[in-house]
Design a protein around this motif. Structure first.
Motif, mmCIF file in Angstrom:
data_model
loop_
_atom_site.group_PDB
_atom_site.id
_atom_site.type_symbol
_atom_site.label_atom_id
_atom_site.label_comp_id
_atom_site.label_asym_id
_atom_site.label_seq_id
_atom_site.Cartn_x
_atom_site.Cartn_y
_atom_site.Cartn_z
ATOM 1 N N ASP A 1 -5.988 13.997 -3.349
ATOM 2 C CA ASP A 1 -6.097 13.199 -4.577
ATOM 3 C C ASP A 1 -5.644 11.765 -4.354
ATOM 4 O O ASP A 1 -6.211 10.830 -4.930
ATOM 5 C CB ASP A 1 -5.269 13.843 -5.693
ATOM 6 C CG ASP A 1 -5.807 15.203 -6.109
ATOM 7 O OD1 ASP A 1 -7.029 15.406 -5.984
ATOM 8 O OD2 ASP A 1 -5.013 16.054 -6.544
ATOM 9 N N LYS B 1 0.833 -1.209 0.000
ATOM 10 C CA LYS B 1 0.000 0.000 0.000
ATOM 11 C C LYS B 1 0.863 1.253 0.000
ATOM 12 O O LYS B 1 0.548 2.232 -0.685
ATOM 13 C CB LYS B 1 -0.923 0.002 1.226
ATOM 14 C CG LYS B 1 -1.837 1.215 1.310
ATOM 15 C CD LYS B 1 -2.755 1.325 0.078
ATOM 16 C CE LYS B 1 -3.769 0.200 0.011
ATOM 17 N NZ LYS B 1 -4.679 0.340 -1.136
ATOM 18 N N ALA C 1 -5.973 10.120 -1.576
ATOM 19 C CA ALA C 1 -7.082 9.491 -0.858
ATOM 20 C C ALA C 1 -8.188 9.078 -1.816
ATOM 21 O O ALA C 1 -8.740 7.967 -1.721
ATOM 22 C CB ALA C 1 -7.621 10.452 0.200
ATOM 23 N N ALA C 2 -8.523 9.954 -2.761
ATOM 24 C CA ALA C 2 -9.589 9.649 -3.719
ATOM 25 C C ALA C 2 -9.202 8.497 -4.635
ATOM 26 O O ALA C 2 -10.016 7.609 -4.907
ATOM 27 C CB ALA C 2 -9.911 10.897 -4.540
ATOM 28 N N ARG C 3 -7.951 8.497 -5.098
ATOM 29 C CA ARG C 3 -7.518 7.446 -6.021
ATOM 30 C C ARG C 3 -7.470 6.086 -5.340
ATOM 31 O O ARG C 3 -7.849 5.070 -5.943
ATOM 32 C CB ARG C 3 -6.142 7.773 -6.596
ATOM 33 C CG ARG C 3 -5.542 6.634 -7.405
ATOM 34 C CD ARG C 3 -4.206 6.972 -8.014
ATOM 35 N NE ARG C 3 -4.352 7.919 -9.117
ATOM 36 C CZ ARG C 3 -3.331 8.271 -9.913
ATOM 37 N NH1 ARG C 3 -2.125 7.761 -9.711
ATOM 38 N NH2 ARG C 3 -3.523 9.132 -10.888
ATOM 39 N N LEU C 4 -7.013 6.048 -4.089
ATOM 40 C CA LEU C 4 -6.787 4.775 -3.413
ATOM 41 C C LEU C 4 -7.891 4.425 -2.419
ATOM 42 O O LEU C 4 -7.741 3.492 -1.624
ATOM 43 C CB LEU C 4 -5.431 4.806 -2.700
ATOM 44 C CG LEU C 4 -4.221 5.034 -3.617
ATOM 45 C CD1 LEU C 4 -2.924 5.037 -2.820
ATOM 46 C CD2 LEU C 4 -4.161 3.981 -4.723
ATOM 47 N N ALA C 5 -8.995 5.168 -2.468
ATOM 48 C CA ALA C 5 -10.169 4.870 -1.641
ATOM 49 C C ALA C 5 -9.830 4.791 -0.152
ATOM 50 O O ALA C 5 -10.073 3.788 0.512
ATOM 51 C CB ALA C 5 -10.826 3.573 -2.112
ATOM 52 N N MET C 6 -9.251 5.872 0.346
ATOM 53 C CA MET C 6 -8.931 5.960 1.773
ATOM 54 C C MET C 6 -9.230 7.381 2.234
ATOM 55 O O MET C 6 -9.475 8.268 1.407
ATOM 56 C CB MET C 6 -7.461 5.619 2.018
ATOM 57 C CG MET C 6 -6.477 6.549 1.326
ATOM 58 S SD MET C 6 -4.713 6.179 1.652
ATOM 59 C CE MET C 6 -4.541 4.549 0.920
ATOM 60 N N SER C 7 -9.231 7.613 3.519
ATOM 61 C CA SER C 7 -9.464 8.961 4.021
ATOM 62 C C SER C 7 -8.225 9.815 3.797
ATOM 63 O O SER C 7 -7.114 9.295 3.637
ATOM 64 C CB SER C 7 -9.814 8.923 5.505
ATOM 65 O OG SER C 7 -8.672 8.572 6.271
ATOM 66 N N GLU C 8 -8.422 11.131 3.796
ATOM 67 C CA GLU C 8 -7.281 12.026 3.625
ATOM 68 C C GLU C 8 -6.302 11.888 4.783
ATOM 69 O O GLU C 8 -5.087 11.958 4.600
ATOM 70 C CB GLU C 8 -7.760 13.468 3.508
ATOM 71 C CG GLU C 8 -6.650 14.444 3.170
ATOM 72 C CD GLU C 8 -7.163 15.835 2.861
ATOM 73 O OE1 GLU C 8 -6.336 16.768 2.789
ATOM 74 O OE2 GLU C 8 -8.389 15.992 2.696
#
Length: 211
Positions: free
Chosen positions: A168, A152, A170-177
């Motif tokens: 970005d 990861k 976070a959005a790409r890897l589906a996690m929180s900022e």
């Protein structure tokens, strides 16, 4: 409020940058300097969050100033489109990114905000070219350095190498900022890197962004 120090030997450039910064409700210009020596003095006096640093100045250049300030302040290099060894040296010495002097006002404000929150201003159009140049040789050594990272963390490092901010990533890897920020901090610590630009250089050197 983001505290900004502007360093450039041309007063018109300083005036233009001050005008742009002072249009933003979340920024204040705490000082100006006309060369690197003044920059170090003004930074000590005013404690800015972000220093906009011109490199090519006739008396005291911005390279030594960047080296002295980078550990305590976030330095964004001011440059022209013609990327040169001065810019490469500044980034290697700890500058968090660079800003083109012909950038739009919005791009300049975005660069300062990115630097203030710990992100690098990595323009996909220009910075990837610079990072490729900086990456140079030594791919095998670079890849071996990544052995300490989890799968990861490698994904996060690749995203950072692509110029993505924590938001970005976070959005790409589906996690929180917050999780993305934690991953980046751990990556920098594990790899003994000073900032995201150095991490991005290593990502390119190791081939994480190769097709």
């Amino acid at each position: 409020m983001i505290r900004v120090l502007i360093v450039d030997d041309e007063w018109m450039v300083r005036a233009m940058l001050r005008t742009i910064m002072e249009t933003a409700p979340d920024m204040t210009v705490v000082g100006e300097a006309a060369d690197g020596g003044e920059a170090v003095e003004r930074a000590a006096a005013h404690r800015p969050d972000v220093v906009l640093m011109d490199i090519r100045m006739p008396r005291h250049d911005g390279l030594t100033a960047t080296r002295r300030l980078a550990g305590r302040h976030r330095v964004v290099v001011l440059t022209t489109f013609d990327l040169d060894d001065y810019v490469r040296t500044a980034l290697a010495d700890g500058a968090v990114g660079f800003l083109l002097k012909d950038a739009t006002a919005q791009e300049m404000l975005t660069a300062v905000r990115s630097a203030a929150r710990g992100d690098a201003m990595l323009s996909p159009k220009i910075t990837r070219r610079l990072l490729r140049d900086l990456a140079g040789t030594g791919r095998s050594e670079a890849r071996s350095r990544l052995d300490v990272l989890t799968p990861k963390e490698r994904e996060v490092l690749a995203a950072v190498g692509g110029g993505l901010s924590n938001t970005d990533v976070a959005a790409r890897l589906a996690m929180s900022e917050a999780t993305a920020k934690t991953h980046v901090s751990r990556i920098l610590a594990k790899l003994s890197l000073g900032n995201r630009v150095q991490a991005a250089i290593l990502a390119h050197r190791a081939g994480l962004l190769d097709p």
